[in-house]
Design a protein around this motif. Structure first.
Motif, PDB file in Angstrom:
ATOM      1  N   SER A 194      29.846  16.881  12.086  1.00  0.00           N
ATOM      2  CA  SER A 194      31.016  17.142  12.926  1.00  0.00           C
ATOM      3  C   SER A 194      31.519  18.557  12.674  1.00  0.00           C
ATOM      4  N   ASP A 195      32.472  19.005  13.458  1.00  0.00           N
ATOM      5  CA  ASP A 195      32.974  20.375  13.380  1.00  0.00           C
ATOM      6  C   ASP A 195      33.698  20.604  12.048  1.00  0.00           C
ATOM      7  N   PRO A 196      33.189  21.531  11.210  1.00  0.00           N
ATOM      8  CA  PRO A 196      33.788  21.748   9.886  1.00  0.00           C
ATOM      9  C   PRO A 196      34.880  22.817   9.876  1.00  0.00           C
ATOM     10  N   SER A 197      35.331  23.256  11.048  1.00  0.00           N
ATOM     11  CA  SER A 197      36.266  24.396  11.127  1.00  0.00           C
ATOM     12  C   SER A 197      37.538  24.165  10.323  1.00  0.00           C
ATOM     13  N   LEU A 198      38.117  22.945  10.418  1.00  0.00           N
ATOM     14  CA  LEU A 198      39.363  22.659   9.696  1.00  0.00           C
ATOM     15  C   LEU A 198      39.149  22.720   8.190  1.00  0.00           C
ATOM     16  N   SER A 199      38.028  22.158   7.724  1.00  0.00           N
ATOM     17  CA  SER A 199      37.714  22.188   6.287  1.00  0.00           C
ATOM     18  C   SER A 199      37.501  23.611   5.795  1.00  0.00           C
ATOM     19  N   GLN A 200      36.795  24.415   6.595  1.00  0.00           N
ATOM     20  CA  GLN A 200      36.527  25.801   6.220  1.00  0.00           C
ATOM     21  C   GLN A 200      37.821  26.611   6.181  1.00  0.00           C
ATOM     22  N   LEU A 201      38.724  26.352   7.151  1.00  0.00           N
ATOM     23  CA  LEU A 201      40.018  27.045   7.173  1.00  0.00           C
ATOM     24  C   LEU A 201      40.850  26.657   5.955  1.00  0.00           C
ATOM     25  N   ALA A 202      40.875  25.348   5.644  1.00  0.00           N
ATOM     26  CA  ALA A 202      41.629  24.876   4.478  1.00  0.00           C
ATOM     27  C   ALA A 202      41.081  25.485   3.193  1.00  0.00           C
ATOM     28  N   CYS A 203      39.756  25.546   3.091  1.00  0.00           N
ATOM     29  CA  CYS A 203      39.121  26.140   1.908  1.00  0.00           C
ATOM     30  C   CYS A 203      39.480  27.618   1.790  1.00  0.00           C
ATOM     31  N   PHE A 204      39.467  28.324   2.914  1.00  0.00           N
ATOM     32  CA  PHE A 204      39.803  29.758   2.913  1.00  0.00           C
ATOM     33  C   PHE A 204      41.242  29.976   2.449  1.00  0.00           C
ATOM     34  N   ILE A 205      42.164  29.175   2.982  1.00  0.00           N
ATOM     35  CA  ILE A 205      43.589  29.340   2.649  1.00  0.00           C
ATOM     36  C   ILE A 205      43.838  29.023   1.171  1.00  0.00           C
ATOM     37  N   VAL A 206      43.319  27.873   0.710  1.00  0.00           N
ATOM     38  CA  VAL A 206      43.516  27.467  -0.688  1.00  0.00           C
ATOM     39  C   VAL A 206      42.866  28.471  -1.642  1.00  0.00           C
ATOM     40  N   SER A 207      41.647  28.925  -1.299  1.00  0.00           N
ATOM     41  CA  SER A 207      40.923  29.875  -2.161  1.00  0.00           C
ATOM     42  C   SER A 207      41.640  31.217  -2.249  1.00  0.00           C
ATOM     43  N   VAL A 208      42.068  31.739  -1.092  1.00  0.00           N
ATOM     44  CA  VAL A 208      42.734  33.045  -1.055  1.00  0.00           C
ATOM     45  C   VAL A 208      44.075  32.983  -1.779  1.00  0.00           C
ATOM     46  N   LEU A 209      44.861  31.928  -1.514  1.00  0.00           N
ATOM     47  CA  LEU A 209      46.161  31.789  -2.179  1.00  0.00           C
ATOM     48  C   LEU A 209      45.991  31.683  -3.695  1.00  0.00           C
TER      49      LEU A 209
END
Length: 318
Positions: A194-209
């Protein structure tokens, strides 16, 4: 591969197949003994740090309080991944259940984020120790230390829960082969249908923060430390300040170096070996190095260990 069906007749995996660290059977036994040895050293070293702090009154300070929690995190993190890595190196069964995979990811991710901020808290502790030595005991009170440690665990748990929740919302279908020895984020996404866009966005935000805030605290602390050291008139004070921070700087450099290596690897099939190597450094090697880094440069720790060994030898001889 076991599957289940939903109301729309779409198949979902209940078990994943882990390819492991190396598909070459010639290297599996040597790798098993190598990782087992490193894992044993990591467990003994980190347990040793925790025990030594408990029995030596000189080590009942904020720095060793944080260090004992760092050792606890290293034990937890290495124990999340390493036993499964060892299992799939020497057994035919290379499967992991869906729930087991998500649990492994959750606890592994929580440990990484928590350790990231624990190192930042330790940098702040070094800042207070070097820049305000006379007020150190008062400034780093037991209440504040407990609050800082609780905050790191809470953020680690929250960040990991957020990422795990987004992974649970994805669909997973056959063949369910994970090109890894564990349930690392990008490896799990590779078997999603399925579309992983939400997971990738969440990972990016959590990782960057997490990376940005922890590095900001570390850099700010060491900028003030360097300024204070430069202003010191005596070489003795300068040497003492440097020795106070050297171990921590080494641990930070290794940890964040591996983080940058892992997240700067290009997303391609050829990069999976590098991802596995970076994950091994995180899960197996760093937990072994941290107790060595902090104990080898510390006279109190070495003296306590020496007394422990001597007392054990004396008790056995009598």
């Amino acid at each position: 591969m076991p599957m289940m069906f939903d109301d729309r007749n779409q198949t979902f995996l209940t078990t994943f197949f882990l390819l492991g660290f190396s598909e070459d059977t010639m290297f599996q036994v040597p790798l098993f003994f190598l990782f087992l040895t490193i894992y044993f050293i990591a467990l003994m070293g980190n347990l040793g740090i925790i025990v030594v702090r408990k029995i030596n009154p000189k080590l009942q300070t904020p720095m060793y309080f944080f260090l004992s929690h760092l050792s606890f995190l290293d034990i937890c993190y290495s124990s999340v991944f390493t036993p499964k890595l060892l299992e799939i190196l020497i057994t035919e069964d290379k499967t992991i259940s869906f729930r087991g995979c998500m649990a492994q990811f959750f606890f592994g991710c929580a440990c990484v984020i928590t350790e990231m901020f624990m190192l930042a808290v330790m940098a702040y502790d070094r800042f207070v120790a070097v820049c305000n030595p006379l007020l150190y005991t008062m400034a780093m009170s037991q209440k504040l230390c407990m609050f800082l440690v609780a905050g790191t665990y809470m953020w680690g748990g929250l960040g990991s829960f957020t990422l795990t929740y987004t992974l649970l919302k994805l669909s997973y279908c056959g063949p369910g082969i994970i090109n890894h020895f564990g349930c690392e984020f990008s490896a799990i996404l590779s078997v999603s249908c399925s579309d992983p866009s939400l997971s990738q966005l969440a990972c990016f935000i959590v990782s960057v923060l997490s990376e940005a805030f922890s590095l900001l605290i570390i850099l700010a602390s060491y900028v003030f430390i360097v300024v204070t050291i430069i202003k010191m008139p005596s070489k003795g004070g300068l040497r003492k300040a440097f020795s106070t921070c050297a171990s921590h700087l080494t641990a930070i450099s290794i940890f964040h170096g591996v983080v940058l290596l892992l997240y700067c690897i290009p997303n391609s099939k050829n990069s999976w070996l590098l991802v596995k190597v970076a994950t091994v450094l995180f899960t197996v090697v760093i937990p072994m190095l941290n107790p060595l880094i902090y104990s080898l440069r510390n006279k109190d720790v070495k003296e306590t260990i020496r007394k422990l060994i001597n007392s054990k030898l004396y008790s056995h001889s009598t």
